[in-house]
Design an enzyme around this catalytic site. Structure first.
Site, short mmCIF file in Angstrom:
data_model
loop_
_atom_site.label_atom_id
_atom_site.label_comp_id
_atom_site.label_asym_id
_atom_site.label_seq_id
_atom_site.Cartn_x
_atom_site.Cartn_y
_atom_site.Cartn_z
N CYS A 1 -5.47 2.07 -5.13
CA CYS A 1 -5.01 2.73 -3.91
C CYS A 1 -5.97 3.88 -3.59
CB CYS A 1 -3.60 3.27 -4.11
SG CYS A 1 -2.92 4.04 -2.63
N CYS B 1 0.83 -1.20 0.00
CA CYS B 1 0.00 0.00 0.00
C CYS B 1 0.87 1.26 0.00
CB CYS B 1 -0.95 0.02 1.19
SG CYS B 1 -2.24 1.29 1.00
#
Length: 443
Positions: free
Chosen positions: A372, A194
């Site tokens: 994301c 991430c």
């Protein structure tokens, strides 16, 4: 809202099992072992549980086992909001026993060694398990210890990290206790899971300090080892606008190498000028640790030169051992390591394994899809979605590079529901089919 509810009703729809597939596959000789499974899954994280649920429908629950030592399973994407006080840590976790598919064997131990030549795995408690097919979903490892002064520095106040169960609540405490000075956020000089998370907490900190009347006493600083703010140009332009508008300081190519927690000092190296370091004082420090491949993968014949699981980027089948497959953060797939990527990979891998078990050639390719949700405040998100080539691959027929409240609602409330009830049960393989529908088949 009607449009959104229509989309969510589609994502919540469950697929029906297609039944067991019976096939023959010629592998190297299997050594004698106390336990044997047709499908052995290493890792009880997102990819491991999702694939064990899918494999249960393919070969039957009795033929599937998951090796995982942890008693609790966490939905880690929500930790960004936990660190900012918008969600509780308790809401992110559930007992592992509750998410293992019913009937599937849970081997409650850590993987110690993988031997693909003999189709065996040895666990930490000394047991040996043989397999016909292997799915490696071991994730990656956090390396706080590679920063001088850590992890012991977390015993001091003013420092936290949203990447660990042990330190995510310390981020929120440091944010609440902030008085005046520097609030510093870091991005390491390694691959990370991430990649947007290190700056998400910066935006949330800025928002919190404004809400509490402390922003004028704060200098918010983002020190990243990267040469860019974000790797995809379309979204990076939006983020640079946010940075300028909110008076956030971004220092590119700055890598954290030491934390002097007793003095509230952080030392950064300038990656463009080897040997040059800068010391920053901080009132709040959020650390994103260096990360690397799981030691079991790195020490096995399954690894590439860098230590990541060496799989075909299209099919997720291992490049050397045809009965071995990989998913998620442990692989060398050239895309961002996110839960959204795992979802898309799970659908492709399911198809690949079905074909391999029938001695047929895999016919579906993973396009590198990943997502994301860049949280930019307590009610807005820029939803970045892109492929292997770094090209936007957006689900909705609108410009997702803009901050939107709807996307925050998806991040904070819809995605966790989809995770627990869709992805982990093997019913969610990413938004690909809905993207085509919403774009009228044009994308």
């Amino acid at each position: 809202m009607t449009f959104f509810l229509f989309f969510f009703s589609l994502t919540a729809r469950r697929c029906h099992p297609t039944g067991a597939v019976i096939a023959h596959f010629h592998t190297s000789s299997i050594v004698s072992a106390k336990q044997h499974y047709k499908m052995l899954v290493l890792g009880g994280g997102t990819g491991g549980i999702a694939m064990s649920a899918r494999m249960k429908r393919v070969v039957g629950a009795d033929n599937v086992a998951v090796v995982e030592p942890a008693e609790m399973h966490y939905y880690q994407p929500i930790w960004t909001l936990v660190g900012a006080g918008a969600k509780t840590l308790a809401s992110s976790g559930r007992p592992t026993a509750s998410i293992i598919p019913s009937g599937v064997k849970w081997v409650k131990s850590a993987v110690q060694e993988i031997n693909p030549q003999t189709n065996t795995v040895r666990t930490e408690d000394g047991n040996e398990i043989s397999y016909e097919y292997l799915i490696v979903a071991l994730g990656l490892q956090l390396h706080y210890e590679k920063i001088k002064g850590l992890p012991e520095g977390f015993e001091h106040p003013k420092i936290g990290s949203n990447y660990s169960i042990k330190t995510v609540e310390k981020t929120w405490k440091a944010l609440q206790d902030f008085k005046e000075g520097n609030a510093i956020f870091t991005f390491p000089n390694t691959p990370v899971k991430c990649a947007g998370a290190p700056q998400k907490i910066m935006y949330l900190t800025d928002a919190y300090l404004r809400k509490t009347g402390k922003r004028d006493k704060a200098k918010v600083i983002y020190n990243t080892s990267l040469p860019v703010l974000f790797g995809i140009k379309k979204y990076a332009e939006t983020l640079w606008d946010i940075v300028k508008t909110r008076d956030l300081q971004v220092n590119l190519r700055h890598n954290l190498i030491e934390v002097r927690a007793d003095k509230q000092e952080a030392v950064f190296e300038n990656l463009d000028k080897p040997g040059e370091t800068t010391v920053f004082e901080y009132e709040m420090l959020h650390v994103t640790p260096p990360m690397g491949p799981h030691f079991v993968v790195k020490g096995s014949p399954l690894a590439d030169e860098a230590g990541w699981l060496d799989v075909n980027k299209d099919t997720l089948q291992h490049n050397k051992y045809p009965n071995v497959f990989g998913i998620g953060d442990c692989t060398n797939l050239p895309t961002a390591k996110t839960g959204a990527a795992v979802a898309a990979q799970s659908a492709i891998l399911n198809r690949t394994i079905n074909k391999v078990m029938k001695n047929e050639k895999p016919d579906k390719k993973y396009d590198g899809y990943t997502s994301c949700p860049l949280v930019t405040s307590y009610n807005t998100v820029v939803l970045a979605e892109f492929d292997y080539n770094g090209q936007p691959l957006e689900t909705f027929p609108l410009n997702q590079a803009k901050e939107r409240r709807l996307m925050y609602f998806m991040k904070a409330d819809v995605m966790p529901h989809l995770y627990w009830h869709g992805l982990l049960r093997g019913f969610w393989g990413g938004p690909g089919p809905y993207r085509k529908l919403l774009h009228l088949g044009m994308k």
